[in-house]
Design an enzyme around this catalytic site. Structure first.
Site, mmCIF file in Angstrom:
data_model
loop_
_atom_site.group_PDB
_atom_site.id
_atom_site.type_symbol
_atom_site.label_atom_id
_atom_site.label_comp_id
_atom_site.label_asym_id
_atom_site.label_seq_id
_atom_site.Cartn_x
_atom_site.Cartn_y
_atom_site.Cartn_z
ATOM 1 N N GLY A 42 3.123 25.471 40.680
ATOM 2 C CA GLY A 42 2.776 24.667 41.853
ATOM 3 C C GLY A 42 1.911 23.491 41.413
ATOM 4 O O GLY A 42 1.977 23.073 40.251
ATOM 5 N N LEU A 43 1.090 22.982 42.325
ATOM 6 C CA LEU A 43 0.290 21.812 41.965
ATOM 7 C C LEU A 43 -0.589 22.080 40.754
ATOM 8 O O LEU A 43 -0.615 21.284 39.821
ATOM 9 C CB LEU A 43 -0.574 21.382 43.155
ATOM 10 C CG LEU A 43 0.173 20.676 44.279
ATOM 11 C CD1 LEU A 43 -0.795 20.309 45.395
ATOM 12 C CD2 LEU A 43 0.873 19.425 43.771
ATOM 13 N N ALA A 44 -1.299 23.202 40.754
ATOM 14 C CA ALA A 44 -2.199 23.484 39.641
ATOM 15 C C ALA A 44 -1.408 23.725 38.355
ATOM 16 O O ALA A 44 -1.713 23.148 37.307
ATOM 17 C CB ALA A 44 -3.083 24.689 39.964
ATOM 18 N N HIS A 266 -5.824 29.469 59.947
ATOM 19 C CA HIS A 266 -5.551 28.097 60.357
ATOM 20 C C HIS A 266 -5.332 28.056 61.864
ATOM 21 O O HIS A 266 -4.568 28.845 62.398
ATOM 22 C CB HIS A 266 -4.311 27.593 59.623
ATOM 23 C CG HIS A 266 -4.147 26.114 59.695
ATOM 24 N ND1 HIS A 266 -3.801 25.473 60.847
ATOM 25 C CD2 HIS A 266 -4.311 25.152 58.764
ATOM 26 C CE1 HIS A 266 -3.747 24.168 60.606
ATOM 27 N NE2 HIS A 266 -4.045 23.946 59.352
ATOM 28 N N ARG A 330 -11.778 24.558 60.648
ATOM 29 C CA ARG A 330 -10.717 25.499 60.988
ATOM 30 C C ARG A 330 -11.216 26.824 61.550
ATOM 31 O O ARG A 330 -10.650 27.347 62.499
ATOM 32 C CB ARG A 330 -9.905 25.783 59.724
ATOM 33 C CG ARG A 330 -9.145 24.573 59.306
ATOM 34 C CD ARG A 330 -8.416 24.785 58.017
ATOM 35 N NE ARG A 330 -7.532 23.637 57.828
ATOM 36 C CZ ARG A 330 -6.788 23.440 56.758
ATOM 37 N NH1 ARG A 330 -6.826 24.301 55.757
ATOM 38 N NH2 ARG A 330 -6.011 22.397 56.665
ATOM 39 N N HIS A 401 -3.724 31.311 56.431
ATOM 40 C CA HIS A 401 -3.187 30.108 55.834
ATOM 41 C C HIS A 401 -3.593 29.933 54.383
ATOM 42 O O HIS A 401 -2.832 29.444 53.559
ATOM 43 C CB HIS A 401 -3.697 28.924 56.652
ATOM 44 C CG HIS A 401 -3.321 27.605 56.101
ATOM 45 N ND1 HIS A 401 -2.018 27.261 55.867
ATOM 46 C CD2 HIS A 401 -4.063 26.536 55.737
ATOM 47 C CE1 HIS A 401 -1.983 26.023 55.382
ATOM 48 N NE2 HIS A 401 -3.203 25.581 55.280
ATOM 49 N N GLU A 425 -5.582 27.669 43.902
ATOM 50 C CA GLU A 425 -5.930 28.680 44.902
ATOM 51 C C GLU A 425 -6.185 30.041 44.268
ATOM 52 O O GLU A 425 -6.840 30.894 44.855
ATOM 53 C CB GLU A 425 -4.818 28.781 45.964
ATOM 54 C CG GLU A 425 -5.244 29.552 47.216
ATOM 55 C CD GLU A 425 -4.149 29.657 48.275
ATOM 56 O OE1 GLU A 425 -3.112 28.961 48.132
ATOM 57 O OE2 GLU A 425 -4.320 30.426 49.226
ATOM 58 N N ARG A 435 -12.400 26.545 53.605
ATOM 59 C CA ARG A 435 -11.906 25.318 52.975
ATOM 60 C C ARG A 435 -11.662 24.243 54.028
ATOM 61 O O ARG A 435 -11.122 24.524 55.091
ATOM 62 C CB ARG A 435 -10.595 25.593 52.227
ATOM 63 C CG ARG A 435 -10.017 24.350 51.582
ATOM 64 C CD ARG A 435 -8.790 24.664 50.768
ATOM 65 N NE ARG A 435 -7.686 25.143 51.578
ATOM 66 C CZ ARG A 435 -6.922 24.365 52.344
ATOM 67 N NH1 ARG A 435 -7.153 23.075 52.438
ATOM 68 N NH2 ARG A 435 -5.921 24.889 53.033
ATOM 69 N N LEU A 441 -4.890 20.643 48.100
ATOM 70 C CA LEU A 441 -4.093 19.832 47.182
ATOM 71 C C LEU A 441 -5.016 19.177 46.171
ATOM 72 O O LEU A 441 -4.729 19.107 44.984
ATOM 73 C CB LEU A 441 -3.321 18.767 47.973
ATOM 74 C CG LEU A 441 -2.388 19.301 49.070
ATOM 75 C CD1 LEU A 441 -1.658 18.145 49.760
ATOM 76 C CD2 LEU A 441 -1.375 20.268 48.496
#
Lengths: 636, 249
Positions: A42-44, A266, A330, A401, A425, A435, A441
């Site tokens: 993923g992003l990381a 969320h 949130r 979430h 995460e 968060r 992201l």
């Protein structure tokens, strides 16, 4: 065990710069002598794998998906924060740091969060250079919007598909390195154990999801970029395959697991419609910029929303929190939605929903403007519910979430196992107890692009070049144990399906360790989760064999780790006799129902050590606040 | 509602496959199509039978994993992903045929699951801007007109699901490949490598065994993200001009 956070000395704003200078370097010619395993793309994971390969390390990247582009980062809608201050509205690195620490309810490390805010600006530059098509103004410069929990506009976005565009950017960088041969990509390959040699992380055991082959891979260091554990709740906004297995197996090998009870609910998801429900869909929080949240003033008002006059509506967030209104963080928004539904004022067929209304925004800004801002989100909502949000208010309800907890890491992102890192995460490090929107992201990419490329060198520079062979006993033993577990599961041949048991676990955790928790409820839930674990090992039904594409077996292997994690979440929630961020204990609240934090006794990171049969041992890392004074969050 | 399903079953790429009939009962119209298949699979499991393998993950229309041909159309009757298709689109008693993507370049894994790694290899051949981490200048030093940014975004929304290939009688991947080529050719960041990129990606597409484009437009008609055929026109221009002034990849 003493938890060494390795936070550098010196003033907050200089810690990272000084630390980067003090870290040992690996000579460019020697980098090719080191192998690094990256689990998750993923992003990381994708950003780390690409960046490390660019530096010259040999990377082996693993994903259980058919392609690295499928990772769940892709589903993030709203945006990514960065302290660019392009809007001239008073933003700065320090403000982003401050907002994140405060938003996390003072349960995150100051030094980590400040570093995150510092590198946030580089992330945007990097992504733009890759060709990520962020939203722009007519003059050609980048557009921003504001997001929950912040009073400045610092969020960069690509329509409602920011996560997709950022992931495709990282995926393109990763693909470029695959083409050069510096990254070897393993798809449909799931990590099932960590292999340690002489106390250090030296490899992993994987299952090839197509053939069932159990394989092992060795390296000089292992990075877990495997996301969060929200699917412990069964119903969450996470993708169906998201799981805790890689992190949990590392935990069982000695990596401490921190703050597992810090989970984020969320506020704006599409409500549950029936028992068959397989997942929940998030509606981006950016909608709260223009959507007004309300319920009928009277209990049991079953009129259509358009028939309820203004005077008989309760815009409860605007009423209770005039300063932030619909943009409160949130956890605050979620809990208040739960309260009005508990009062019987919820809407929809189940009574577990509140309205989010765009009528005023459309009147103010025109239909065209709202369509340009949220068109694809409105379309998605209509596809799922069959209702058109331009004409009638959306119905929303909170859902799980994100998980702030995760593997404990030091300032270098290393877990308590030498050579094992956790990014994104999967670690616990930057969001404290809650968060802020558009920060996931940011953290995933900060860890992968700008932190690990520096910090891993410090460890590798002290490692011998010699590779360890995966013929060694440590690898063979780990493989044998994985096979044994699989055979055991296949041999039970019980009567309960994996999904049935998972649903049961999810309901237990949602009811007792969800938006609101009590000592009594948690204590009873622990027994129930233990019973469920027993039920799994005696009565689960999995058909087929290991040596084939077997999705039921995949799910069973993930579920057993979720069950154990569920118990740890409960233990953690029981230990924390305070309410903070996503963790709300009913015994600890102010007379008007707000969270009551206890900084005297609980300003620590709860890091749990695995012990047989879930008798986890608690270790504490005391948090020091030298730059901000913990205050009670007030969004009124 | 009750449905009569005909589903493609094939244990793996080496064995023969066939359509198998199943009946599902008491399906709610609020269910998604994949939740309907979940119900079928739970029934099969309880009977001790092998559940139907199908790819899926996010179930919110963005990851591009789900991939079913439903009654002859990729992702079913609407331009949406399979996971965003709901049972209210079907009638009680209807017969529904469910098949995998069928293309030589997407070999079958099991039942309804295929291997789409050919798409990854096409991206690896040139679907990127060559920029190492840390070497970027300030983001606002590269102004990009809103119209161009929006057009690039339209192309960039491709989710790589492969419906375009499944829809095409030639199993052509032109829509997928052109979306990436167009996105990067439009943006200033992508311009230095545009020739090399167009040549390399088209060469890889051909090497993977995808068919040629005959402009029927079936791809764009079925694309769940509304990627436009104009991307293919742009790719053809990019490719032709690259070849004419070739950097000879």
């Amino acid at each position: 065990m003493v938890l060494e956070s390795k936070i550098p000395e010196g003033p907050l704003a200089e810690k990272w710069s000084k630390h980067k200078f003090s870290l040992k370097l690996v000579n460019p010619a020697n980098k090719r002598k080191y192998d690094i395993i990256v689990v998750g793309t993923g992003l990381a994971g994708a950003s780390a794998a690409a960046s490390l390969a660019e530096l010259g390390y040999n990377v082996k990247a693993f994903t259980f998906h058919d392609s690295p582009r499928r990772a769940h980062s892709i589903a993030a809608q709203g945006g990514i924060n960065a302290a660019k201050n392009y809007q001239n509205d008073g933003d700065s690195v320090y403000r982003l740091f401050y907002d994140t620490i405060k938003g996390g309810d003072y349960r995150a490390r100051e030094a980590n969060v400040h570093r995150l805010a510092e590198v946030s600006v580089n992330i945007i530059d990097q992504c733009v250079a890759q060709g990520v098509p962020f939203a722009r103004e007519y003059g050609g410069l980048l557009a921003n919007r504001s997001f929950g929990g912040a009073q400045v506009s610092r969020t960069f976005y690509a329509r409602g598909q920011t996560g997709q565009q950022l992931l495709l950017g990282a995926y393109s960088a990763l693909s470029r390195q695959v083409a050069t041969g510096k990254v070897k990509m393993y798809t449909r390959s799931e990590m099932l154990d960590l292999v340690m040699v002489d106390g250090k992380a030296r490899g992993i055991v994987t299952r090839n999801l197509v053939t069932g082959q159990i394989e092992s891979h060795s390296a000089h260091a292992v990075l877990l970029c495997t996301g969060g554990y929200g699917n412990v709740f069964y119903l969450s906004t996470n993708a169906m395959y998201c799981n805790v297995t890689a992190a949990w197996r590392a935990h069982k090998k000695g990596a401490l697991f921190a703050n597992p009870c810090f989970t984020q609910i969320h506020p704006t998801c599409i409500p549950v419609s029936g028992d068959y429900q397989s997942k929940l869909t998030l509606m981006s929080e950016s909608l709260r910029n223009d959507g007004r949240v309300w319920v009928p003033l009277k209990v049991g008002d079953k009129r259509k929303p358009e028939d309820i006059p203004e005077a008989e509506r309760d815009y409860f967030l605007e009423r209770k929190y005039p300063a932030f209104g619909n943009l409160v963080p949130r956890d605050v928004a979620s809990r208040n939605a739960k309260y009005v539904c508990d009062e019987g004022r919820g809407v929809g067929s189940t009574g577990l929903a509140v309205y989010m209304d765009f009528a005023d925004a459309i009147k103010r800004d025109s239909l065209k403007v709202i369509e340009a801002r949220y068109g694809n989100l409105f379309e998605m909502y209509e596809k799922i519910t069959g209702e058109n949000p331009y004409n009638t208010p959306m119905k929303i309800y909170p859902a799980v979430h994100y998980t702030m907890g995760g593997l404990w890491v030091d300032y270098n992102l290393m877990t308590t196992i030498p050579g094992l890192y956790a990014l994104g995460e999967a670690n616990f490090s930057d969001h404290g107890a809650n968060r802020l929107g558009a920060s996931a992201l940011m953290q995933g990419l900060a860890d992968g692009y700008f932190v690990i490329p520096y910090t891993i060198g410090d460890y590798l520079a002290q490692m011998p070049y010699e590779k360890v062979s995966n013929d060694r006993a440590e690898f063979k033993d780990a493989e044998a144990k994985v096979k044994e577990t699989i055979n055991k599961i296949l041999s039970i041949k019980g009567t309960r399906t994996v999904d049935e048991l998972h649903r049961e676990l999810g309901l237990l955790i949602w009811d007792y360790c969800g938006m609101s928790r009590t000592k009594e409820g948690l204590t009873s839930a622990r027994e129930k989760v233990r019973a469920l674990r027993n039920e799994f090992w005696t009565n689960v039904k999995v058909v087929g064999t290991n040596e084939e594409f077997n999705q039921t077996l995949e799910k069973a292997l993930r579920l057993i780790d979720f069950i154990e994690l569920g118990e740890l979440m409960i233990l953690d929630a029981l230990d924390r006799n305070e309410s903070c961020g996503g963790h709300f204990r009913e015994e600890f609240q102010t007379p008007d129902g707000e969270a009551l934090r206890n900084d005297q006794e609980y300003a620590y990171v709860a890091a749990w050590e695995y012990e047989q049969n879930m008798h986890a041992v608690l270790h504490k890392e005391q948090l020091k606040f030298e730059n901000v004074t913990p205050s009670t969050r007030s969004y009124k | 509602m009750n449905l009569n399903l005909h589903i493609w079953r094939q244990p793996n790429g080496q064995s023969a496959g066939r359509m198998v009939e199943y009946n599902v009962k008491d399906i709610s119209e609020e269910m998604s199509f994949l939740e309907m298949l979940d119900v079928l699979n739970e029934d099969l499991l309880r009977k001790g039978e092998d559940p139907v393998a199908f790819d899926h993950d996010c179930r919110e229309g963005i990851c591009g994993t789900c991939s079913l041909v439903i009654n002859g159309r990729p992702h079913g009757p609407y331009t949406t992903t399979t996971c965003q298709l709901h049972m209210r689109s079907f009638k009680d008693g209807e017969t529904v045929y469910i098949e995998p993507w069928r293309a030589k370049a997407f070999p079958l894994v099991k039942d309804l699951v295929v291997n789409r790694s050919a798409f990854d290899r096409i991206i690896q051949s040139g679907g990127y801007v060559s920029v190492n981490t840390g070497s970027a200048r300030d983001a606002n030093e590269t102004p990009i007109g809103k119209e161009i940014a929006d057009e690039a975004m339209n192309s960039a929304t491709c989710i790589g699901c492969g419906a375009c290939v499944a829809a095409c009688k030639n199993a052509s991947a032109m829509l997928f490949v052109s979306a990436k080529i167009s996105q990067l050719a439009m943006l200033p960041q992508g311009k230095p490598e545009r020739k090399r990129r167009a040549e390399a990606m088209v060469a890889q597409m051909d090497a993977e065994g995808f068919g040629a484009c005959t402009n029927t437009g079936a791809c764009a008609a079925e694309c769940p993200k509304s990627i436009s055929m104009s991307n293919i026109a742009m790719m053809n221009r990019e490719y032709t001009s690259a070849k004419l002034t070739s950097d000879a990849v």
